[in-house]
Write a protein that holds these residues in place. Structure first.
Motif: not given
Ligand code: FES
Ligand code: FES
Lengths: 149, 715
Positions: A3-8, A68-83
């Protein structure tokens, strides 16, 4: 099966049974353990991630359903807890044990991207995640704070 | 566990060590002479702290962080005396070692709301001695008298010469010095960090997903297992055909255990699929016919006989007979599960030479003993790494899930992370005991209570967990919060009938207080109404010689607006309870919609925990304890039928959620009394405050929980 997907932001090709829930692909295959397992039946929200920007419960989402979807996890929400949600969470000192918090934060981030100034009623409706430590009053405060930011 | 603490404390006082003003300091470094995680260039000053060249101070946290804030509040104790900026302080978990034992338990464990109380003196002493060593290192280096050197904000300063050095630069030399004997500690008035809302050290890692919980452990070559134990309590595995599990892709092994079967795979999902494919055959054992009906029948029969006397004062029987009015009521609560957010799990690596464990645990000491017994090792040979805990509430004091991980790792010869499903977690808990109470009281002509007779019937936790504490038929944890009432009633008799069933019982946030506060504070409310008195005023009058309790009660009432008209349609209930050395009072303000929908508007709480280390933590723990208590009062019920638990997940064992959550206001009452705990005391008053408010709203007296049994829901 692959399965192909885009994660973070990174394209991933994953060899697992297509019915494997996204949660276990994230945790066990990709090592993204910030997303948590709490119930496995879509009842607690600890496993909440974004799929194409929408909050979903990954424990009941077969990985093939997000091909084929774009998945965002907590690790990808921001790189520096900056969200803004993460900043508000720190300012309000929301987490206790912390186990539900990745899911809470992802649910709140999705809410705020759809509804930048949510009312209490809108927060009630969107935030159905369980926190056994009872951080709810702070979760609400932090969402309002993030909305003002 | 309060009683456990009290007993330990009594022994401890008898030993005379406390009288000397200081606990024996564990200042030697744990085995190996290095602190776990110490990097090159870092100097360990003692077992509790090390300092890096960049001046950051890492404090060893011997207690488990399960949300209650010890990862922050314990380092605060060290930092206060060390004289260091809070921004320079880091924390890390201690390895299992006797140096890190809970000084009130004698082994390394977290529970009974004891973390601060058991650490207060020696952690401040650890900071103070380190500070003195740093000062001396500076003074010797500069050739000046130590008295002329001041420690301040992570530096030692010699004002006369204008010299100054950061702790990082001094730490190497300081670590080589002989630690001074007892150093005088600061007076409370001189504290600059204790008592402030210092930011939690674990929050950053808990907002970006990087905090490492037990379930996140990963080791080279590690496999993942999941497990199903006999659904009937006390049952054994008779046989299991392994073939269907082994046919699942990714499954590596099926491991039969005495009471369970585990499936080991390349990840949790194949392990679960493998387990679901199995049809294990169980020997159901002696409890296959057990149900709520049989358990309740035995408990209610027990209430009809005299029990062991837990407390006797005056002559309750005679006073009852002579009272102007008599009241009697029967109360009841069900078994409850802990339902920590992170399901039970543990990782074990058993090799020919030893065993290493990574676990979200409250019981490092108990694990060492349990695993050592299992493998024929000495406890010190069992290495335990503590992770963050996704909730504990007493459940993670037990070692059952760790023992399973060890057995499975041994069987497959590889490191194994064993993870329970939510259903397994719900069905194989050590439950808050089901309990019943019969309460009788007599009022005199003035409406004052003159007789108080409580009979409790419940399974005993200590009989299994710490049998030494059971004396003359009394499990102190079963009667805590009932046998030690603060209310001045001249004639009191508290009895306890211990009954054993096949359902495992254990420590559940606030233990016996969780049910006894409901019994006592509800019945007291009944008395107040029977006497035609305001429930607050009625309680207050009975606390004439308890100034701390009275102040807490008054503070909560005042903050809640007690005595002033509530907004249209809203009603209030009040409850007070002392537990774990702290006193808490709560006022629930609710309204009830048609169809029995309860709207929780506001909970107001006052807490006297003696002294406050971190006020924000105290507030958070009250918020948390209240939610825990309200959730149980509204929905909490584990049902037994055919010897097994019927509930399995959050659909059948619901949790209060954000939409149902009331506002919470917490007032801290600073009495300066001896330190009390804060992890648990917020829970006991929540249920009676709620049901007392419900009485005010509806005239219905709720004598059994949860409220959902009576058709109520939360809206
Ligand atoms: S683990 Fe997915 S909702 Fe609970
Ligand atoms: S912070 Fe512990 S479950 Fe939410």
């Amino acid at each position: 099966m692959a399965v192909n997907l885009k994660v973070n932001g990174t394209e991933r090709r994953i060899e697992v049974g297509p019915e494997t829930p996204l949660l276990w692909v994230l945790r066990d295959t990709l090592g993204l353990t910030g997303t948590k397992f709490g119930c496995g039946i879509a009842a607690c929200g600890a496993c909440t991630v974004h799929v194409d920007g929408a909050a979903i419960r990954s424990c009941v989402t077969p990985v093939e359903a997000v091909a084929g979807a774009e998945v965002t996890t907590i690790e990808g929400l921001s790189s520096d807890r900056g969200h803004p949600v993460q900043k508000a969470w720190i300012a309000e000192q929301v987490p206790q044990c912390g186990y539900c918090q990745s899911g809470m934060i992802m649910a709140a981030a999705a809410l705020l991207s759809d509804t930048p100034r949510p009312s209490d009623a809108q927060i009630d409706e969107a935030m159905t995640n369980i926190c056994r430590c009872g951080t709810y009053v702070r979760v609400r405060r932090a969402i309002h704070r993030a909305a003002r930011a | 566990m309060q009683t456990m603490l009290n007993v330990s404390r009594r022994r401890f006082l008898q030993s005379g060590a406390a009288a000397a003003g200081g606990l024996v300091l564990g200042f030697h470094l744990p085995a190996g002479g290095r602190l776990a995680g110490a990097a090159e260039g870092e100097a360990a000053i003692n077992a509790w702290l090390r300092i890096a060249p960049d001046d950051t101070v890492t404090v060893t946290v011997a207690h488990s962080e399960m949300g209650q804030g010890v990862y922050t509040s314990l380092p605060m104790l060290v930092a206060e005396e060390l004289e260091v900026d809070w921004t320079k302080v880091r924390a890390e978990f201690a390895p299992a070692d006797q140096v890190y034992r809970n000084r009130l338990f004698g082994i390394q464990a977290t529970g009974g709301s004891t973390s601060i109380r058991s650490s207060f003196d020696h952690l401040r002493q650890a900071g103070a001695t380190a500070r003195e060593m740093l000062r001396r290192a500076a003074a010797e280096g500069w050739g000046v008298p130590v008295e002329a050197c001041r420690a301040q904000a992570g530096r030692v300063v010699h004002e006369a010469s204008g010299r100054a050095a950061g702790y990082g630069a001094l730490a190497g030399a300081a670590a080589k010095l002989e630690p001074p004997a007892e150093v005088p500690l600061k007076k409370p008035g001189d504290w600059s960090l204790i008592g402030t809302a210092a930011a939690r050290l674990d929050v950053p890692a808990k907002v970006d997903g990087s905090a490492g919980f037990g379930i996140d452990v990963k080791l080279p070559g590690m496999l993942t297992a999941t497990v199903l134990a006999s659904p009937v309590f006390g049952g054994r595995l008779k046989s299991v055909d392994e073939t269907p599990a082994l046919a699942v892709k990714g499954v590596r092994a099926v491991v039969p255990l005495e009471r369970a079967v585990a499936v080991v795979a390349e990840g949790y999902w194949p392990a679960l699929k493998g387990l679901e494919a199995l049809a294990p055959v169980w020997d159901e054992g002696p409890h296959a016919a057990m149900s709520d009906v049989t358990i309740r029948a035995e408990l209610s029969a027990a209430l009809k006989q005299d029990g062991a006397v837990a407390h006797n004062e005056g002559d309750a029987t005679a006073a009852l007979a002579g009272a102007d009015r008599r009241l009697e009521a029967a109360y009841e609560v069900p078994y409850l599960a802990h339902a920590t957010m992170e399901p039970m799990n543990a990782t074990a690596r058993v090799t020919d030479t030893g065993v290493e464990i990574w676990a979200p645990t409250q019981g490092q000491g108990p694990i060492q003993h349990a695993v050592a017994g299992l493998l024929g090792l000495a406890p010190e040979q069992v290495k335990v790494h503590t992770t963050f805990l996704g909730g504990g509430f007493g459940r993670r004091f037990e070692t059952d899930f760790v023992v399973q991980a060890v057995l499975v790792s041994k069987a497959v010869g590889a490191p194994v992370k064993l993870v329970w499903s939510r259903e397994e977690d719900m069905r194989q808990d050590f439950y808050r005991p089901a309990a019943m109470a019969r309460l009788r009281a007599g009022l005199n002509a003035a409406g004052e209570p003159v007789a108080w007779h409580v009979r409790l019937a419940a399974p005993s936790i200590m009989s299994r967990a710490l049998p030494d504490y059971v004396k003359d038929g009394i499990d102190p944890s079963s009667v805590e919060g009932a046998a030690d009432s603060p209310y001045a009633i001249a004639n009191q008799r508290i009895e306890y009938a211990m009954r054993h069933f096949g359902v495992p019982v254990g420590f559940w946030r606030s233990v016996g207080n969780s049910q006894n506060a409901f019994f006592v504070e509800s019945f007291l409310d009944e008395l107040a109404h029977a006497a035609g008195r305001d429930p607050f005023a009625f309680r207050r009058a009975l606390l004439a010689d308890k100034p701390r309790h009275r102040r807490v009660l008054e503070t909560a009432a005042e903050a809640a607006g007690w005595g002033r008209t509530a907004p249209e349609g809203r009603f209030r209930g009040i409850a007070l309870h002392e537990s774990f050395g702290s006193i808490a009072a709560e006022v629930a303000e609710i309204s009830v919609a048609k169809g029995r929908g309860i709207k929780l508007h506001r909970m107001t709480c006052a807490i006297d925990c003696g002294r406050t280390i971190n006020p924000d933590t105290v507030v958070a723990q009250m918020e948390s304890g209240i939610v825990y208590g309200l959730t149980a009062a509204l929905f909490g019920r584990i049902t037994i039928a055919a010897g097994r638990v019927q509930e399995g997940n959050f659909d059948s064992y619901p949790m209060l959620d954000l939409a149902q959550m009331p506002e919470v206001e917490v007032r801290i009452v600073e009495s300066g009394a001896a330190l009390g705990g804060v992890g648990e005391p917020g829970t006991p008053p929540a249920a009676p405050a709620l049901t007392n408010a419900l009485f005010a709203a509806t005239g219905m007296r709720i004598r059994s929980l949860p409220l959902s049994r009576h058709g109520f829901s939360a809206v």
